[in-house]
Design an enzyme around this catalytic site. Sequence first.
Site, PDB file in Angstrom:
ATOM      1  CE  LYS A 287      -4.379  -0.406  -0.247  1.00 30.69           C
ATOM      2  NZ  LYS A 287      -5.032   0.521   0.610  1.00 30.69           N
ATOM      3  CD  GLU A 294      -7.290   8.398   1.994  1.00 33.17           C
ATOM      4  OE1 GLU A 294      -8.176   7.604   2.335  1.00 33.17           O
ATOM      5  OE2 GLU A 294      -6.067   8.103   1.962  1.00 33.17           O
TER       6      GLU A 294
END
Lengths: 458, 458, 458, 458
Positions: A287, A294
């Site tokens: 990841k 965000e």
Amino acid sequence: MPRRAHKAWAGRMAGPTHRLVEAFTTSLPVDRRLYSYDIAGSIAHCEMLAKQRIVTRAEAQRIVKALQEIHTELERSTFRAAPSDEDIHMAIERRLIEKTGAVGGKLHTARSRNDQVALDLRLYLKAESARLIEQLKTLRRTLADVARRDRAVLMPGYTHLQPAQPVLLAHHWLAYAEMLLRDTERLTDCRKRMDVLPLGSGALAGTTFPIDRIYVARRLGFRTVSVNSMDAVSDRDFAVEFLAAAAIVGMHLSRFAEDLILWASQEFGFIELPDAFATGSSIMPQKKNPDVAELIRGKTGRLYANLMNLLTVLKGLPLTYNRDLQEDKEPVFDSVDTLSASLEILTAMIPVLRVRRERLCAASTTGYTLATELADYLSSNGVPFRDAHRIVGQVVRHCIARGLTLESLTADQLRRFSPHFRPDVRTWLSAEAAVRRRRAIGGTAPGNLPRQLRRHRL
Amino acid sequence: MPRRAHKAWAGRMAGPTHRLVEAFTTSLPVDRRLYSYDIAGSIAHCEMLAKQRIVTRAEAQRIVKALQEIHTELERSTFRAAPSDEDIHMAIERRLIEKTGAVGGKLHTARSRNDQVALDLRLYLKAESARLIEQLKTLRRTLADVARRDRAVLMPGYTHLQPAQPVLLAHHWLAYAEMLLRDTERLTDCRKRMDVLPLGSGALAGTTFPIDRIYVARRLGFRTVSVNSMDAVSDRDFAVEFLAAAAIVGMHLSRFAEDLILWASQEFGFIELPDAFATGSSIMPQKKNPDVAELIRGKTGRLYANLMNLLTVLKGLPLTYNRDLQEDKEPVFDSVDTLSASLEILTAMIPVLRVRRERLCAASTTGYTLATELADYLSSNGVPFRDAHRIVGQVVRHCIARGLTLESLTADQLRRFSPHFRPDVRTWLSAEAAVRRRRAIGGTAPGNLPRQLRRHRL
Amino acid sequence: MPRRAHKAWAGRMAGPTHRLVEAFTTSLPVDRRLYSYDIAGSIAHCEMLAKQRIVTRAEAQRIVKALQEIHTELERSTFRAAPSDEDIHMAIERRLIEKTGAVGGKLHTARSRNDQVALDLRLYLKAESARLIEQLKTLRRTLADVARRDRAVLMPGYTHLQPAQPVLLAHHWLAYAEMLLRDTERLTDCRKRMDVLPLGSGALAGTTFPIDRIYVARRLGFRTVSVNSMDAVSDRDFAVEFLAAAAIVGMHLSRFAEDLILWASQEFGFIELPDAFATGSSIMPQKKNPDVAELIRGKTGRLYANLMNLLTVLKGLPLTYNRDLQEDKEPVFDSVDTLSASLEILTAMIPVLRVRRERLCAASTTGYTLATELADYLSSNGVPFRDAHRIVGQVVRHCIARGLTLESLTADQLRRFSPHFRPDVRTWLSAEAAVRRRRAIGGTAPGNLPRQLRRHRL
Amino acid sequence: MPRRAHKAWAGRMAGPTHRLVEAFTTSLPVDRRLYSYDIAGSIAHCEMLAKQRIVTRAEAQRIVKALQEIHTELERSTFRAAPSDEDIHMAIERRLIEKTGAVGGKLHTARSRNDQVALDLRLYLKAESARLIEQLKTLRRTLADVARRDRAVLMPGYTHLQPAQPVLLAHHWLAYAEMLLRDTERLTDCRKRMDVLPLGSGALAGTTFPIDRIYVARRLGFRTVSVNSMDAVSDRDFAVEFLAAAAIVGMHLSRFAEDLILWASQEFGFIELPDAFATGSSIMPQKKNPDVAELIRGKTGRLYANLMNLLTVLKGLPLTYNRDLQEDKEPVFDSVDTLSASLEILTAMIPVLRVRRERLCAASTTGYTLATELADYLSSNGVPFRDAHRIVGQVVRHCIARGLTLESLTADQLRRFSPHFRPDVRTWLSAEAAVRRRRAIGGTAPGNLPRQLRRHRL
């Protein structure tokens, strides 16, 4: 009962304040942050009192000197406010009296906490909103820089998150710069209403002393003074308006963040985050997440909420000052901090994002984004736009059914849909040409970039 | 690069995290507060891993012991999380590995921060909402106590802030107890949906290890386990629902506070604040202000705002976990703290308010509050209510024009307005009788008090 | 002055109501919608009055018959309320008196508009929330149906909008069904607090007539009756709680809509909208836009706003009824309508979306989504999870640098990163296996589907 | 399939739109209201097309004439939009083509609905906010008029709803005028950002036709034109900013309403409502309620909610146009209507409120409101203010305990508390003197009124 001794208003009461009341009503953990503005305001007030001979020069000098020492003590944390101090104003006054004796008690002549706290918040917000305006300008300059860098990069413009028409990446960057420009203007307008000295309004009715408010305003850099004392002590418009402006900035940043998150997705693949600006997963080793964007998007919640908070506090309050107003500071501080941090990190991140030009360019004509060109072609050749639109709709359906691109159609093939298609139509059908043709003011043509860049590269 | 070493996901990245990113994304200043729940969850998880032979008993014992030590260290502040720790979970894991070496690295088997953080917040909120429910019960009991004390005190009931009909002060106190009873039920219902174990959902898809989630749920006192991992890691309904319930409590308290502020005013004069619960003015020596009630009312702003904050954060987020969710904690913590403090101080203040019975009683018939009695009298004697209402409206106008009270009119005088007024009408016209007659369930008659009191004196 | 004649309270006033006041205060355009509930409540009230001999049987029959006629007249729009009627209650009462003469004036005995309007809104909302619960169930059943259909479709699960791990599309559909299940429970809990009869509370203090509230509650289908009249006439908790529950449904739908919009994008390409559920552009002929999903997402704004509206209205209102409460109806009606329309269209649209299985399947392993499998593999073979995570992070970096997939690595190549990789590692590395292994409750394994489906296919 | 025929984009689709989609996506019931702005915009656009020779003069004349006819038809409701028309823009275009045939299809050349709808809303809001600014000015003038009328009326000023210091009623009226003055300025600033022509931005990228935007801007009265097309079609800042300004006006009105409700209460008794501006009760014959003020206060809910609505809609939207934006109009229309009605009725009501001067005057010294005078007296005589405050606090306690007023104390009695009280202190102790002394700018002295009045009597 040492606790009572601290309270400025202890004379009126027969007993001490309940422990719970002290804890519940204190604003010290929050308004501590205002100390330098409080001291600056007190010094200006004191010098005015001396100028007006309400206190003597000597008294004023002792008070000012002590206030300057307290400022240092607070900076160095060598003086700390006590819970029983209620708020930062009373803490500073207590310390002043410790230092100067009874003369310190003269500082509060001709003022009240009601006008004092309104002053402090205005001074704070004037300074902070000026700083935010600078940050907004810096981010706009940054956007202008990357726009200039990306002035030749084509990409698909979207409506409804569907490919619409080719645009320049530079045009996209500058769309956000435009939003931030309006934010700058909004904050600047808001500052005009902030820039009014409330001190001298007393508790609510003005003061009986022969004060010179213009002098104080000038000393503290205020444009003008308030003209109705009842309004001045209960007015928090400047804070609400600031919170509204901050909410709008937050809304812009949330949209920007959304675009960045989409672009950084596997599927869009338009940008790559440098490792220094990505975060990983505690469990999934592959990841690389756009956490910064965000969080910027998530922080919209608090920016909206801070606005709603103060609006709710003020709803239905009778004149003039009510203690509910103490709740004005936390939302203001939080919106200032939130915006400042978001602007700072965006400014650092934008220039180091790796733009994947080839993917952007390839995507710019995917999804039949040149269909409008065909319709405009027909329209330029006398076909009413509505008919042109219908004809090209059928061309697109034809291509989809056969897995063709628009660019692959020959003029002959096109002519089956309309006799108005002529050989030159093929030269119309490129993203470069599509972009170049949009020359009217505001359009995405490269020729329009300098005008836009000038707006943001001050 | 010691900083990198800390990151659980450093393997994937080529370089360290940017200083600004660390500062911007850390949740430590906020989620530090969850440490005891985090450790409790980790211990239960670890013991399950041992029971399922995913780790050995010996490994589990070392880990659990170390976690217990870390708990103590955090309590005593002898261990402090570092900025590079990202969050409390990683801080604790780092410390665990410092203490146990590689074996500590086994704790995170079969879980992710995504399910872990959802667990922690649920554990926290289950505990805190249970505490708030107790506080609500205590305040209701307090209201029942003062209602019993004031069971014979008459006062004017208001609609539109105009005197409407006499009521018992006890009835008024208990109206607020009813609101708080609904709040209790709402929080209790909300806890059902909180009471679901998310751990075991992994990052989003569940886990490949043979875990026993029922066991963990039982260990941690959860009613049941979540059944869809993608939902479980992105669900914050329990927090939003809590914030909505808290906003409604806050709304009730704001209405209660408004009544107290009105009653404490010079003009109403229904209650007097003890000095311990009043505050003064920095400038006006006579002041005794109801600051506590004002602040309770003002804090409605943040309770509403916290709800709006999280709703905004969640709007439009795609599945599953997104970093925006990190913003869930501050509004929850703030609403818990705010409500708890407001309930505590109200509970302390209500019983010590001095009720000015004579003023309440005198006010109970001021403003023609017995007019409805006259209309009901006529209606009981066969006059359609609409006509009765009109006739009494004229009686009232007559009295106002002449400065008379209703009670001063003789039966003969009344008969000029309607022949249905008979001598017994005079006995109808007292506040006591008006209150006594309202015997139907829910009415303000003294006979209805025991039923109401029983609801709140558990 | 014909206007005055209509006002129930004209007796008290010396002159007519100002034209602007009538226009400003009327609630008719809004509360007209409640007429059938108002009439049902009046009939039950009237029959109780007869049963209790407060009116005669004959009077009650005339009133009930007239009310039934008025219901028909309103249905057929043969009777229309006039602006001077103030609200639907007064319009109906006026018409009743036109039809029955003075006897109609007896209907309002032992009640007030304050308890009447609270009754009407509760009746309305009980009915509408039951309907919404049914709609939620239908949508859950629909989701369960498509989940069963798509039980073998693999797709990438996302966190941070980055590919995370493979999941079943069915699992994703059912994540939304879980959210809607909680919504059902929340609305059901909310209905308990709605299900309380306020009628009989009078204006605020109860009534002097010997009414039977239990009888009325039973006639109208209420679970119980309110026990404090002051609370009952000023309580709008049930409406706020409903609006909060509706806001949470809206939040869920906004997330669902976001996923659909992403999936329908060119770049994701996971679903295709049928033409019947897409809309085009006025200018771009190729466009097929997911407007339905966008509007569902956009309507979150009004669902949140309606909640904030009523919370703001109620903030700081003193007891008991205040005219501000008239503003309760519009937000409630709007949230009911908005949710109902969104649920209906989603239920129609979901089953006809064309799922592009091949793209979903291909995407399920793109972006190294099997990296966690490798880490779990190592962890199962004794490597502490933290170390396993780090090792696999390096494997991923290696692959990215060389443009390789994880699945293409041989066991030997993997062994260069850790000796714990053995030949069987290759069989671990498939999306099917990854999904199949997540067997613990809540995991995405196919074996977990039946349990989930049962929850939604009632 | 007659329905399809209407859709401008039908060419692209293989089948008709689903009935539910048409109902769900239509904006006609809402945007119908924009028709005159839409037609004005179309006429200006068409004339520019002719000027630029994109259409011929003759074509333009036919189109303009038809558009003018449609305007009349819409005014007279002889033309009605159909549900399948999607929105008012398409309804008008359909009608245009019915009237003019294919030539009508040329109107949409070089524009898109995206820039068209942005134009319409800006034209509408420019007009409406100008009207609101006028209404605000009228209300300020009204306040100035009553302030001049009440220039000699004393009343108690309040803080914390406790009597604080005497003020002039005129000063109180003008406090609200000051708030409304800021509202005027805010709306004026907001209009600057509204005053930018978006037409010519096309769908998102500009247009390929050689349009003259400056000409259109001049024709429609815009100050300038937008410079980035992507921003221009997705920008709703001007609407959010308007809604924020409207929310602040609403907040001011809610505070004003609160004061009026308090003043109209039995207990304060400062004003009496004329019957034409009061309403009664359906059950209590004596009631005269301030419903207008209550509704104004209650409508704050929707003004705040409309702001929150649009902010929520915009949160996290990617560029450029998304259908969510269709939700922009209802909150804007509702805030315009709400504010306009509230301002209108306040303007009518304020001058006819009966001010009970004797009660205001009597109240002005009740509650020891002259205590600050005593403290200022001592302070003027050299006692540090803090000490003066404490001494007077004791005087007040002494008076309360004995039921005395401050004014009743002799100089000798005062001297027992401080030797600095001299005989002249008695002349200080009157409300008139207290007010007269507050001469510094902003203070409540009568001499400050002319300066204030001039600000509002333009």
